[in-house]
Design a protein around this motif. Sequence first.
Motif, PDB file in Angstrom:
ATOM      1  N   LEU A 149       0.826  -1.201   0.000  1.00 59.29           N
ATOM      2  CA  LEU A 149       0.000   0.000   0.000  1.00 59.29           C
ATOM      3  C   LEU A 149       0.865   1.258   0.000  1.00 59.29           C
ATOM      4  O   LEU A 149       0.536   2.252  -0.651  1.00 59.29           O
ATOM      5  N   LYS A 150       1.984   1.207   0.713  1.00 61.45           N
ATOM      6  CA  LYS A 150       2.898   2.351   0.725  1.00 61.45           C
ATOM      7  C   LYS A 150       3.410   2.632  -0.681  1.00 61.45           C
ATOM      8  O   LYS A 150       3.431   3.783  -1.134  1.00 61.45           O
ATOM      9  N   ILE A 151       3.789   1.580  -1.390  1.00 60.13           N
ATOM     10  CA  ILE A 151       4.272   1.750  -2.767  1.00 60.13           C
ATOM     11  C   ILE A 151       3.162   2.334  -3.635  1.00 60.13           C
ATOM     12  O   ILE A 151       3.394   3.245  -4.438  1.00 60.13           O
ATOM     13  N   ALA A 152       1.941   1.810  -3.450  1.00 62.09           N
ATOM     14  CA  ALA A 152       0.806   2.279  -4.252  1.00 62.09           C
ATOM     15  C   ALA A 152       0.553   3.761  -4.040  1.00 62.09           C
ATOM     16  O   ALA A 152       0.411   4.533  -5.006  1.00 62.09           O
ATOM     17  N   PHE A 153       0.505   4.198  -2.788  1.00 65.44           N
ATOM     18  CA  PHE A 153       0.218   5.610  -2.521  1.00 65.44           C
ATOM     19  C   PHE A 153       1.394   6.507  -2.882  1.00 65.44           C
ATOM     20  O   PHE A 153       1.196   7.671  -3.261  1.00 65.44           O
ATOM     21  N   ASP A 154       2.617   6.002  -2.795  1.00 69.98           N
ATOM     22  CA  ASP A 154       3.765   6.774  -3.271  1.00 69.98           C
ATOM     23  C   ASP A 154       3.631   7.052  -4.767  1.00 69.98           C
ATOM     24  O   ASP A 154       3.935   8.153  -5.243  1.00 69.98           O
ATOM     25  N   ARG A 155       3.166   6.052  -5.508  1.00 73.02           N
ATOM     26  CA  ARG A 155       2.964   6.244  -6.953  1.00 73.02           C
ATOM     27  C   ARG A 155       1.829   7.231  -7.223  1.00 73.02           C
ATOM     28  O   ARG A 155       1.936   8.099  -8.098  1.00 73.02           O
ATOM     29  N   ILE A 156       0.738   7.083  -6.469  1.00 74.84           N
ATOM     30  CA  ILE A 156      -0.426   7.967  -6.664  1.00 74.84           C
ATOM     31  C   ILE A 156      -0.047   9.423  -6.415  1.00 74.84           C
ATOM     32  O   ILE A 156      -0.472  10.328  -7.141  1.00 74.84           O
TER      33      ILE A 156
END
Length: 386
Positions: free
Chosen positions: A372-379
């Motif tokens: 989830l951290k990776i996902a929100f970093d991308r977002i």
Amino acid sequence: MKHRFLSKRYWNSKETAMGESGKLTNEYSDLINLSLGDPDLITDERIIDAAMNDAKCGHTHYTDFLGDLELRNEILKYYKDDYNLNYTDDEIMVTTSGCHAMWLVLEAILDDGDEVIIHEPCFTPYPQQIELARGRTVVLETYEEEEFQVNVERLEKLITNRTKALIVNTPNNPTGTCFSEDTINDISFIAKKYDLIIIADDIYTSFSYSEPFIPISSIDGMKERTITIGSFSKNFVMTGWRVGYVVAPDYIIKTIVNINENNVFTAPSVSQRAAIYALRMRKEISNYIVEEYKKRMYYSYKRICNIPNMSTLSPRGSIYLFVNIKKTGLSSTEVCNKLLDEAHILALPGNTFGSCGEGYIRLALTVSIEKLKIAFDRIEKMDIFN
């Protein structure tokens, strides 16, 4: 698709965004899948080992048409212990998943043209399940400004002489809303006033974070007019086992048993054995699952609060966040397409769950906090959110 060999009922059927998402899971090697509510956690090893042992001991045959007697007794005990609800053995039937249970129920209660009210945004199969049972879907829209609670004044205006039932789903997929005690009481009042059946789609009962879950069947006068659908898929991360159940008055159970004899006969015996152990160990098993998802929900909520052009209500229940993306100026579908193409994140557009879901996307928090951290970093790096 129109074809002379196909039933005309299916000529205009369309694949949903949920169905289409399955084709996209291999689109990118680094894709983060937040589309389907299939938990990444594996069924507790103690459940697997016990079910495997039972299979080796001979539990590989048809069960009783109502379901494994031992499992039905555990379901009885569960409702008594957790909600002080008393049911009898002939008021419970085990099914091949919660979706199968819903179809059996609708098939049993609906006459041609009977109306079923659903509150949208909603679980995507409801409308077609109703139509397959020859019913008619009537939509009650719910709104973020009202925390997606059912507005009973608008509900009452939708009731006609053909209204037969109301499907109630709380904690809710996709919005995460948990209906308040006032909402549950108001819905119960309307059901009794107009002699309606309540179909309680109780799939996420463990995932009520701020207040304990209240079964609508526990409200005075509601047990005899409530059909409860349960499942082991989410509460015990057992999606692949395909086992659920129906709790209802005995005459409804007798009818769906007869219908099911011409459908799948009985739920898988080994899955039913697994469900027995899940219920017996529910407190120690379910607590870990709920706490894990609660951490993911609050982590994601905090990240969303710090991203421009994104917002969501604070976590209340389920394993989903319904995220408002109206400030982007794009449609739900356009945002999901950009998430996939630019950030390699697979999410579902809110309009998949009904027209009032436009302007939102649903995130299924079925991956670890690390992912989830990776996902929100991308977002955070995407232009549409800045």
